[in-house]
Design a protein around this motif. Structure first.
Motif, PDB file in Angstrom:
ATOM      1  N   LEU A 190       0.819  -1.209   0.000  1.00  0.00           N
ATOM      2  CA  LEU A 190       0.000   0.000   0.000  1.00  0.00           C
ATOM      3  C   LEU A 190       0.854   1.261   0.000  1.00  0.00           C
ATOM      4  CD1 LEU A 190      -2.848  -1.021   2.447  1.00  0.00           C
ATOM      5  CD2 LEU A 190      -3.059  -0.549   0.009  1.00  0.00           C
ATOM      6  N   LYS A 191       2.014   1.209   0.690  1.00  0.00           N
ATOM      7  CA  LYS A 191       2.911   2.374   0.666  1.00  0.00           C
ATOM      8  C   LYS A 191       3.400   2.640  -0.748  1.00  0.00           C
ATOM      9  CE  LYS A 191       4.712   2.391   5.391  1.00  0.00           C
ATOM     10  NZ  LYS A 191       5.909   2.203   6.232  1.00  0.00           N
ATOM     11  N   GLY A 192       3.792   1.561  -1.461  1.00  0.00           N
ATOM     12  CA  GLY A 192       4.238   1.737  -2.844  1.00  0.00           C
ATOM     13  C   GLY A 192       3.132   2.299  -3.727  1.00  0.00           C
ATOM     14  N   ASN A 194       0.563   3.978  -2.720  1.00  0.00           N
ATOM     15  CA  ASN A 194       0.259   5.338  -2.297  1.00  0.00           C
ATOM     16  C   ASN A 194       1.257   6.334  -2.870  1.00  0.00           C
ATOM     17  OD1 ASN A 194      -1.203   7.274  -0.602  1.00  0.00           O
ATOM     18  ND2 ASN A 194       0.709   7.389   0.539  1.00  0.00           N
ATOM     19  N   ALA A 195       2.559   5.957  -2.907  1.00  0.00           N
ATOM     20  CA  ALA A 195       3.572   6.858  -3.474  1.00  0.00           C
ATOM     21  C   ALA A 195       3.317   7.093  -4.962  1.00  0.00           C
ATOM     22  CB  ALA A 195       4.963   6.273  -3.256  1.00  0.00           C
ATOM     23  N   LYS A 196       3.006   5.995  -5.685  1.00  0.00           N
ATOM     24  CA  LYS A 196       2.723   6.146  -7.112  1.00  0.00           C
ATOM     25  C   LYS A 196       1.495   7.022  -7.352  1.00  0.00           C
ATOM     26  CE  LYS A 196       4.720   1.652  -8.371  1.00  0.00           C
ATOM     27  NZ  LYS A 196       4.430   0.309  -8.923  1.00  0.00           N
ATOM     28  N   LEU A 197       0.435   6.780  -6.558  1.00  0.00           N
ATOM     29  CA  LEU A 197      -0.784   7.552  -6.745  1.00  0.00           C
ATOM     30  C   LEU A 197      -0.591   9.013  -6.348  1.00  0.00           C
ATOM     31  CD1 LEU A 197      -3.386   4.959  -5.435  1.00  0.00           C
ATOM     32  CD2 LEU A 197      -3.147   5.773  -7.777  1.00  0.00           C
ATOM     33  N   THR A 198       0.237   9.246  -5.312  1.00  0.00           N
ATOM     34  CA  THR A 198       0.524  10.638  -4.920  1.00  0.00           C
ATOM     35  C   THR A 198       1.231  11.376  -6.039  1.00  0.00           C
ATOM     36  OG1 THR A 198       0.678   9.956  -2.618  1.00  0.00           O
ATOM     37  CG2 THR A 198       1.609  12.096  -3.194  1.00  0.00           C
ATOM     38  N   ALA A 199       2.249  10.697  -6.656  1.00  0.00           N
ATOM     39  CA  ALA A 199       2.971  11.319  -7.773  1.00  0.00           C
ATOM     40  C   ALA A 199       2.025  11.561  -8.952  1.00  0.00           C
ATOM     41  CB  ALA A 199       4.140  10.437  -8.202  1.00  0.00           C
ATOM     42  N   ALA A 200       1.167  10.555  -9.233  1.00  0.00           N
ATOM     43  CA  ALA A 200       0.216  10.720 -10.337  1.00  0.00           C
ATOM     44  C   ALA A 200      -0.777  11.838 -10.035  1.00  0.00           C
ATOM     45  CB  ALA A 200      -0.530   9.404 -10.582  1.00  0.00           C
ATOM     46  N   LEU A 201      -1.163  11.959  -8.747  1.00  0.00           N
ATOM     47  CA  LEU A 201      -2.103  13.012  -8.360  1.00  0.00           C
ATOM     48  C   LEU A 201      -1.499  14.397  -8.551  1.00  0.00           C
ATOM     49  CD1 LEU A 201      -4.795  13.850  -7.115  1.00  0.00           C
ATOM     50  CD2 LEU A 201      -3.782  13.539  -4.863  1.00  0.00           C
ATOM     51  N   LEU A 202      -0.216  14.552  -8.137  1.00  0.00           N
ATOM     52  CA  LEU A 202       0.454  15.839  -8.313  1.00  0.00           C
ATOM     53  C   LEU A 202       0.583  16.187  -9.790  1.00  0.00           C
ATOM     54  CD1 LEU A 202       3.246  15.520  -5.602  1.00  0.00           C
ATOM     55  CD2 LEU A 202       1.170  16.886  -5.480  1.00  0.00           C
ATOM     56  N   GLU A 203       0.992  15.175 -10.585  1.00  0.00           N
ATOM     57  CA  GLU A 203       1.131  15.420 -12.029  1.00  0.00           C
ATOM     58  C   GLU A 203      -0.226  15.738 -12.661  1.00  0.00           C
ATOM     59  OE1 GLU A 203       2.869  12.197 -14.101  1.00  0.00           O
ATOM     60  OE2 GLU A 203       2.933  13.223 -16.033  1.00  0.00           O
ATOM     61  N   SER A 204      -1.273  15.021 -12.202  1.00  0.00           N
ATOM     62  CA  SER A 204      -2.608  15.269 -12.748  1.00  0.00           C
ATOM     63  C   SER A 204      -3.093  16.667 -12.383  1.00  0.00           C
ATOM     64  CB  SER A 204      -3.583  14.207 -12.213  1.00  0.00           C
ATOM     65  OG  SER A 204      -3.169  12.923 -12.581  1.00  0.00           O
TER      66      SER A 204
END
Length: 354
Positions: A190-192, A194-204
């Motif tokens: 889940l940490k991995g 979450n990190a990917k989704l956080t990066a995708a969220l910032l980019e989005s």
């Protein structure tokens, strides 16, 4: 009709540090549009780039300018009029080569324009002093001459530090250790995610802002084109040309509307991804709480296990002492039985004698 864009591409924009003259300072957080513009009224070429409403590049191309490729994806040129050196980082070598070709092409066009302007000035000039007070305006001014070709190209480096994950200590209790490892694996996954989704969220989020700006620009362009169509329709003497131009503008408007529709669909998709990211974040928080509860339970089980080990050791000591006492009693009992046996034999002998 003023300045018109004649070539556009996307790149990361940098400027030389005015203090050190060695390091690059990024002027845009992400890749932006860099365009060549041609001003037909002044007969000059310019390089312009906007980051939102801020102009981060406004450079007039002169015959003395030189565009230098410093790597496969990076190029630079010096602008003495702006007293700076611009740098562009492209996504591929092809885009860099295309930009360099256009730079050379428009630089040559600027040179020809300057020569024609000088010839025109020589033809129109007279030896009389009466016309000496009138200045002929040239599309290229002396302040735009570039003479800083020997600028050093600083290195652009990006440092990345890997993040170390803390090691987990093995638990002595086998059942609790298996549960803990299971939850730890779930938490790491889940940490991995979450990190990917956080990066995708910032980019989005950044893309949504950029697309909103593009949507506003497209809407303004569409309104301008509609007004232009109305103006052209009012000119009856140019009906055929207006009709052709109207068709082209309508096609452009249709393309812009399709682009708007695609951007809106992309925004909806990004909103869905954001909602999914929040849901995964909630799941991660829930699993973290469960893991903490399991760790607390493991500590309780460890305390119980330690207490049981102490009680077991005490019980073993008591059993050992009891065995020693039994051995002593058995030895005493064997002695007594032997004495009783002798006593019985003696009594039997007395009975026989009597």
């Amino acid at each position: 009709m003023g300045e018109q864009p004649i070539f556009s591409t996307r790149a990361h924009v940098f400027q030389i540090d005015p203090n050190t003259k060695k390091n690059w300072v990024p002027t845009s957080k992400h890749a932006v549009t860099v365009s060549y513009f041609y001003d037909s009224t002044r007969n000059v070429y310019r390089i312009i780039s906007l980051d939102g409403s801020k102009a981060i590049i406004n450079s007039t191309i002169t015959p003395n300018m030189t565009f230098t490729k410093t790597s496969q994806k990076f190029g630079q040129w010096a602008d003495s009029r702006a007293n700076t050196v611009y740098g562009l980082g492209f996504s591929s070598e092809h885009h860099l080569s295309k930009f360099a070709e256009k730079f050379q092409e428009f630089k040559e066009a600027a040179r020809l324009a300057k020569e024609k302007s000088q010839e025109k000035m020589e033809l129109t000039s007279t030896p009389s002093q009466e016309s000496a007070g009138g200045d002929l305006q040239s599309p290229l001014t002396p302040e735009s001459v570039n003479g800083t070709d020997d600028e050093r190209t600083p290195d652009v480096t990006q440092n990345s530090e890997p993040r170390a994950e803390p090691a987990q200590n093995a638990l002595p209790f086998s059942h609790s250790s298996a549960i803990s490892k299971h939850w730890e694996a779930e938490l790491a996954t889940l940490k991995g995610n979450n990190a990917k989704l956080t990066a995708a969220l910032l980019e989005s989020t950044a893309n949504v802002k950029q697309w909103k700006q593009q949507l506003a620009a497209y809407q303004e362009e569409a309104e301008r084109l509609h007004k232009r169509v109305t103006e052209l329709e009012c000119v009856s003497s140019q009906a055929n040309a207006v009709h052709t131009h109207k068709t082209e503008l309508n096609q452009t408007i249709q393309e812009l509307e399709e682009t708007l529709k695609l951007k809106e669909e992309e925004i909806e998709r990004l909103k869905q991804e954001v909602a999914n990211a929040r849901e995964l974040q909630e799941q991660r928080d829930s699993l973290t709480e469960k893991l903490q509860e399991v760790e607390i339970r493991n500590k309780d089980l460890e305390g119980q296990l330690s207490d049981l080990e102490q009680r077991l050791e005490k019980s073993q000591n008591e059993q050992e002492a009891f065995r020693n006492n039994l051995k002593t009693l058995l030895e005493i009992l064997d002695g007594k039985i032997f004495e009783l046996t002798e006593l019985r034999d003696n009594l039997a002998k007395l009975l026989e004698c009597s």
